[in-house]
Design a protein around this motif. Structure first.
Motif, PDB file in Angstrom:
ATOM      1  N   GLU A   1      29.385  34.982 -10.699  1.00 38.98           N
ATOM      2  CA  GLU A   1      29.158  35.593  -9.387  1.00 38.98           C
ATOM      3  C   GLU A   1      30.471  35.568  -8.615  1.00 38.98           C
ATOM      4  O   GLU A   1      31.091  34.520  -8.468  1.00 38.98           O
ATOM      5  N   ASP A   2      30.917  36.755  -8.139  1.00 42.75           N
ATOM      6  CA  ASP A   2      32.217  36.812  -7.459  1.00 42.75           C
ATOM      7  C   ASP A   2      32.148  36.378  -5.997  1.00 42.75           C
ATOM      8  O   ASP A   2      33.181  36.033  -5.415  1.00 42.75           O
ATOM      9  N   GLU A   3      30.968  36.388  -5.385  1.00 44.96           N
ATOM     10  CA  GLU A   3      30.831  35.875  -4.023  1.00 44.96           C
ATOM     11  C   GLU A   3      30.827  34.346  -4.103  1.00 44.96           C
ATOM     12  O   GLU A   3      29.846  33.732  -4.506  1.00 44.96           O
ATOM     13  N   ARG A   4      31.952  33.749  -3.690  1.00 46.50           N
ATOM     14  CA  ARG A   4      32.146  32.315  -3.938  1.00 46.50           C
ATOM     15  C   ARG A   4      31.113  31.441  -3.248  1.00 46.50           C
ATOM     16  O   ARG A   4      30.665  30.434  -3.809  1.00 46.50           O
ATOM     17  N   ASP A   5      30.743  31.784  -2.029  1.00 42.71           N
ATOM     18  CA  ASP A   5      29.753  30.964  -1.326  1.00 42.71           C
ATOM     19  C   ASP A   5      28.414  30.991  -2.046  1.00 42.71           C
ATOM     20  O   ASP A   5      27.745  29.960  -2.191  1.00 42.71           O
ATOM     21  N   LEU A   6      28.005  32.170  -2.498  1.00 41.12           N
ATOM     22  CA  LEU A   6      26.751  32.289  -3.226  1.00 41.12           C
ATOM     23  C   LEU A   6      26.841  31.565  -4.564  1.00 41.12           C
ATOM     24  O   LEU A   6      25.897  30.879  -4.980  1.00 41.12           O
TER      25      LEU A   6
END
Length: 227
Positions: free
Chosen positions: A7-12
């Motif tokens: 997953e590229d969205e780091r927070d997610l």
């Protein structure tokens, strides 16, 4: 069980990895498709959670490449692409499940448990060996009716041994499925956790449940096996 979150969205990514780690899984993270393929090539995973909108290599291409090399690893797509065509494409290309963002983490965790049971020959949610009873939903272990309080790593080791109870498993194999990339496989961490697990099981059941064949690996003792 060892999982890879792509997953590229780091927070997610961090949120998913943290939640699954709390549930007792060893979790690695990749933030683009190229990194995911590199990690897949060097590590052995039980399940991959895969976003589709990835930099460098698109998630669909990652799925295709993994399926060329491994037909059996479980892959769950996590994507904001919600139309029927995308879901059908992902499943047709070999994904085992498809969840649309945003999703409820409890449902994600339940689907992960289901896919992992499928990957181990449709194992039930309650695993048995001798008088050991292990519940993969609640992560609880009982010997007869006595609860055995295990740490996450001890539980994960025992679960893997029960899922593979018909054969000997090596130390390297256990480490590969129970620890993530940050762990040092040359440390004594496996021996430490295995010793603690064996002691707790012995104290609860008053007999030895895990056998160690020096230099070869570990297996669960049969009911009539001599110590």
């Amino acid at each position: 069980m060892r999982l890879l979150v792509v997953e590229d969205e780091r927070d997610l990514n961090r949120a998913i990895a943290k939640g699954l780690s709390k549930a007792g899984y060893a979790v690695d993270s990749a933030y683009d498709g190229e990194e995911a393929l590199d990690m897949f090539d060097v590590n052995e995973y039980d399940l991959i959670l895969l976003d589709l909108n990835l930099p460098k290599v698109d998630g669909i291409e990652v799925l295709k490449e993994i399926r060329k090399k491994n037909l059996f690893i479980r892959i769950m797509i996590l994507s904001a692409r919600s139309n029927v065509e995308d879901r059908v494409l992902g499943l047709d290309l070999g994904a085992n499940d498809y969840m649309i963002k945003p999703f409820d983490f409890k449902e994600l965790e339940a689907r992960v448990r289901t896919l992992l049971r499928i990957s181990y020959r449709q194992s039930p949610s309650v695993l048995m060996h001798d008088d050991i009873r292990l519940d993969t939903n609640t992560k609880e272990v009982f010997i007869t009716d006595k609860k055995v309080n295990l740490t996450r790593k001890e539980y994960a080791i025992l679960e893997y041994l029960i899922l593979n109870k018909e054969r000997l498993v090596t130390s390297e194999e256990i480490f590969e499925h129970v620890w993530n990339n940050e762990a040092d496989e040359f440390s004594n961490t496996l021996k430490y956790h295995m010793h603690a697990l064996k002691r707790k099981l012995y104290e609860a059941g008053e007999k030895e449940y895990i056998a160690n064949k020096r230099g070869l690996g570990y297996h669960l003792r049969k009911d009539n096996e001599k110590t």
